[in-house]
Design a protein around this motif. Structure first.
Motif, PDB file in Angstrom:
ATOM      1  N   THR A 117      -7.609  14.241 -15.922  1.00  0.00           N
ATOM      2  CA  THR A 117      -6.556  13.510 -15.216  1.00  0.00           C
ATOM      3  C   THR A 117      -6.651  13.699 -13.704  1.00  0.00           C
ATOM      4  O   THR A 117      -6.257  12.811 -12.943  1.00  0.00           O
ATOM      5  CB  THR A 117      -5.166  13.946 -15.709  1.00  0.00           C
ATOM      6  OG1 THR A 117      -5.042  15.369 -15.602  1.00  0.00           O
ATOM      7  CG2 THR A 117      -4.960  13.538 -17.161  1.00  0.00           C
ATOM      8  N   ASN A 118      -7.180  14.829 -13.257  1.00  0.00           N
ATOM      9  CA  ASN A 118      -7.351  15.028 -11.812  1.00  0.00           C
ATOM     10  C   ASN A 118      -8.367  14.041 -11.243  1.00  0.00           C
ATOM     11  O   ASN A 118      -8.144  13.442 -10.183  1.00  0.00           O
ATOM     12  CB  ASN A 118      -7.801  16.462 -11.513  1.00  0.00           C
ATOM     13  CG  ASN A 118      -6.663  17.457 -11.613  1.00  0.00           C
ATOM     14  OD1 ASN A 118      -5.494  17.082 -11.657  1.00  0.00           O
ATOM     15  ND2 ASN A 118      -6.992  18.738 -11.664  1.00  0.00           N
ATOM     16  N   ILE A 124      -7.784   6.712  -8.221  1.00  0.00           N
ATOM     17  CA  ILE A 124      -6.655   5.867  -7.810  1.00  0.00           C
ATOM     18  C   ILE A 124      -6.294   6.152  -6.358  1.00  0.00           C
ATOM     19  O   ILE A 124      -6.081   5.237  -5.554  1.00  0.00           O
ATOM     20  CB  ILE A 124      -5.431   6.127  -8.717  1.00  0.00           C
ATOM     21  CG1 ILE A 124      -5.748   5.761 -10.165  1.00  0.00           C
ATOM     22  CG2 ILE A 124      -4.218   5.335  -8.216  1.00  0.00           C
ATOM     23  CD1 ILE A 124      -4.649   6.126 -11.141  1.00  0.00           C
ATOM     24  N   ARG A 125      -6.252   7.431  -6.019  1.00  0.00           N
ATOM     25  CA  ARG A 125      -5.888   7.852  -4.661  1.00  0.00           C
ATOM     26  C   ARG A 125      -6.841   7.250  -3.626  1.00  0.00           C
ATOM     27  O   ARG A 125      -6.413   6.758  -2.577  1.00  0.00           O
ATOM     28  CB  ARG A 125      -5.915   9.380  -4.604  1.00  0.00           C
ATOM     29  CG  ARG A 125      -5.079  10.001  -3.512  1.00  0.00           C
ATOM     30  CD  ARG A 125      -5.058  11.510  -3.650  1.00  0.00           C
ATOM     31  NE  ARG A 125      -4.212  11.948  -4.745  1.00  0.00           N
ATOM     32  CZ  ARG A 125      -4.625  12.616  -5.808  1.00  0.00           C
ATOM     33  NH1 ARG A 125      -5.901  12.940  -5.940  1.00  0.00           N
ATOM     34  NH2 ARG A 125      -3.785  12.968  -6.754  1.00  0.00           N
ATOM     35  N   ARG A 131      -4.451   8.599   1.796  1.00  0.00           N
ATOM     36  CA  ARG A 131      -4.622   9.657   2.794  1.00  0.00           C
ATOM     37  C   ARG A 131      -4.616   9.106   4.220  1.00  0.00           C
ATOM     38  O   ARG A 131      -4.418   9.853   5.176  1.00  0.00           O
ATOM     39  CB  ARG A 131      -5.921  10.425   2.529  1.00  0.00           C
ATOM     40  CG  ARG A 131      -5.876  11.264   1.250  1.00  0.00           C
ATOM     41  CD  ARG A 131      -7.071  12.193   1.159  1.00  0.00           C
ATOM     42  NE  ARG A 131      -6.975  13.071   0.000  1.00  0.00           N
ATOM     43  CZ  ARG A 131      -7.486  12.808  -1.186  1.00  0.00           C
ATOM     44  NH1 ARG A 131      -8.144  11.677  -1.381  1.00  0.00           N
ATOM     45  NH2 ARG A 131      -7.352  13.659  -2.186  1.00  0.00           N
ATOM     46  N   SER A 132      -4.848   7.815   4.349  1.00  0.00           N
ATOM     47  CA  SER A 132      -4.879   7.228   5.691  1.00  0.00           C
ATOM     48  C   SER A 132      -3.899   6.071   5.859  1.00  0.00           C
ATOM     49  O   SER A 132      -3.712   5.565   6.963  1.00  0.00           O
ATOM     50  CB  SER A 132      -6.295   6.723   6.012  1.00  0.00           C
ATOM     51  OG  SER A 132      -6.719   5.766   5.050  1.00  0.00           O
ATOM     52  N   ASP A 133      -3.274   5.671   4.765  1.00  0.00           N
ATOM     53  CA  ASP A 133      -2.362   4.522   4.800  1.00  0.00           C
ATOM     54  C   ASP A 133      -1.140   4.845   3.939  1.00  0.00           C
ATOM     55  O   ASP A 133      -1.274   5.259   2.789  1.00  0.00           O
ATOM     56  CB  ASP A 133      -3.088   3.281   4.265  1.00  0.00           C
ATOM     57  CG  ASP A 133      -2.296   2.003   4.465  1.00  0.00           C
ATOM     58  OD1 ASP A 133      -1.052   2.065   4.486  1.00  0.00           O
ATOM     59  OD2 ASP A 133      -2.920   0.933   4.573  1.00  0.00           O
ATOM     60  N   SER A 138       4.327   6.182  -2.028  1.00  0.00           N
ATOM     61  CA  SER A 138       5.418   6.395  -2.983  1.00  0.00           C
ATOM     62  C   SER A 138       4.969   6.039  -4.399  1.00  0.00           C
ATOM     63  O   SER A 138       5.334   6.716  -5.368  1.00  0.00           O
ATOM     64  CB  SER A 138       6.643   5.565  -2.591  1.00  0.00           C
ATOM     65  OG  SER A 138       6.329   4.185  -2.558  1.00  0.00           O
ATOM     66  N   PHE A 139       4.170   4.999  -4.516  1.00  0.00           N
ATOM     67  CA  PHE A 139       3.627   4.609  -5.826  1.00  0.00           C
ATOM     68  C   PHE A 139       2.710   5.706  -6.359  1.00  0.00           C
ATOM     69  O   PHE A 139       2.796   6.088  -7.534  1.00  0.00           O
ATOM     70  CB  PHE A 139       2.865   3.290  -5.690  1.00  0.00           C
ATOM     71  CG  PHE A 139       2.171   2.854  -6.954  1.00  0.00           C
ATOM     72  CD1 PHE A 139       2.897   2.410  -8.047  1.00  0.00           C
ATOM     73  CD2 PHE A 139       0.784   2.884  -7.048  1.00  0.00           C
ATOM     74  CE1 PHE A 139       2.263   2.001  -9.217  1.00  0.00           C
ATOM     75  CE2 PHE A 139       0.138   2.485  -8.206  1.00  0.00           C
ATOM     76  CZ  PHE A 139       0.880   2.037  -9.296  1.00  0.00           C
ATOM     77  N   MET A 140       1.862   6.243  -5.493  1.00  0.00           N
ATOM     78  CA  MET A 140       0.941   7.303  -5.908  1.00  0.00           C
ATOM     79  C   MET A 140       1.699   8.549  -6.323  1.00  0.00           C
ATOM     80  O   MET A 140       1.303   9.246  -7.265  1.00  0.00           O
ATOM     81  CB  MET A 140      -0.031   7.626  -4.765  1.00  0.00           C
ATOM     82  CG  MET A 140      -1.162   8.570  -5.166  1.00  0.00           C
ATOM     83  SD  MET A 140      -2.293   7.831  -6.373  1.00  0.00           S
ATOM     84  CE  MET A 140      -2.445   9.162  -7.563  1.00  0.00           C
ATOM     85  N   LYS A 141       2.803   8.831  -5.652  1.00  0.00           N
ATOM     86  CA  LYS A 141       3.612   9.994  -6.027  1.00  0.00           C
ATOM     87  C   LYS A 141       4.138   9.836  -7.453  1.00  0.00           C
ATOM     88  O   LYS A 141       4.173  10.800  -8.228  1.00  0.00           O
ATOM     89  CB  LYS A 141       4.777  10.174  -5.056  1.00  0.00           C
ATOM     90  CG  LYS A 141       5.627  11.412  -5.338  1.00  0.00           C
ATOM     91  CD  LYS A 141       6.764  11.554  -4.350  1.00  0.00           C
ATOM     92  CE  LYS A 141       7.545  12.847  -4.609  1.00  0.00           C
ATOM     93  NZ  LYS A 141       8.064  12.939  -5.993  1.00  0.00           N
TER      94      LYS A 141
END
Length: 273
Positions: A117-118, A124-125, A131-133, A138-141
């Motif tokens: 899963t990591n 996805i990240r 990391r730059s945008d 919030s969606f990634m969180k």
């Protein structure tokens, strides 16, 4: 005689790791965590890889091979050795490498696959460029929270439905959610295996330990030298007692990986003083 020549002579006295396992070990666990670790060969424009895996519950390294790539053929060879030593893992934990999964299923048709899963979240990240945008932070969180722990299907589907409603109409988010659904079976491959991992953290830790040793070497003189050194390194790890295992692995402290998989009533030879 040079230091390397002395070292080489001693390394040549050691048995091949895979043959050693075949001769002395047969008590393997249900879960195998695999990965590849690449290193430099002097004069070659590309690196070679160590394809290896950790018996998750025993913390042993039964099989390892050196290969020029992570192609299907290389992983098929790796898993063939597991068949030779009669190790048939029920759960395989790996990153999202199709060659690993195809080779494993070819050699072990009944094996369950757990995609790390990591690694899955990291893809996805990167695609969302969080990391730059800040656009999709919030969606990634929410995605991170969803995979933070093992969840029931009902809980996970509820979270995915909420995200779909919130981000409906955003093709980027919709694509991520559809992909999660597509991979869902492999993201929950651990089901039915008590205490099984959802990540490849254990083999990543082994990779880090190996990297700390490789840094001082910079590169190997040849593939043969790499095979000798890495074979010795793996055997030494297997014969070294664990001292800092925590949590559910605390009981392994004071034991060696090879002690956990060796055949009953077999006396292991001593290779390291």
């Amino acid at each position: 005689m040079t230091a390397w020549r002395l070292c080489e002579n001693e390394l040549k006295k050691l048995p091949d790791n895979n043959k050693f396992t075949h001769m002395y070990c047969d008590r393997f666990g249900s879960t195998l965590v695999v990965d590849a670790k690449f290193f430099r060969i002097k004069g070659l424009p590309y690196g070679y890889g160590l394809l290896w895996g950790v018996d998750y519950f025993k913390h042993d390294i039964p099989v390892a091979i050196i290969a020029s790539s992570e192609r299907y053929q290389a992983w098929a060879k790796y898993f063939s050795y597991h068949r030779i030593i009669s190790n048939h893992p029920e759960l395989l934990v790996c990153d999202d490498n199709v060659n690993i999964k195809m080779a494993a299923r070819d050699k072990f048709p009944e094996v369950h696959i757990q995609t790390c899963t990591n690694h899955f979240k990291e893809v996805i990240r990167r695609n969302l460029k969080v990391r730059s945008d800040d656009t999709y932070k919030s969606f990634m969180k929410c995605i991170n929270d969803a995979f933070k722990e093992k969840r029931t299907d009902a809980d996970m589907f509820k979270r995915m439905r909420i995200l779909w409603k919130v981000y409906e109409g955003d093709p980027v988010c919709e694509s991520v959610l559809v992909n999660i659904q597509r991979y869902y079976h492999e993201l929950t491959g651990y089901r039915g295996f008590k205490g099984a991992p959802t990540t490849t953290n254990i083999i990543e830790g082994f990779n880090s330990h190996l990297q700390s040793r490789l840094q001082s070497l910079r590169s190997f003189e040849s593939v043969q030298h790499a095979q000798l050194w890495i074979n010795g390194y793996i055997l030494k790890r297997r014969f070294t007692k664990y001292t800092d295992c925590k949590g559910k692995f605390k009981h392994l402290n004071g034991k060696r990986g090879v002690d956990m998989t060796k055949k009953q009533r077999v006396v292991l030879p001593s290779y390291f003083s």
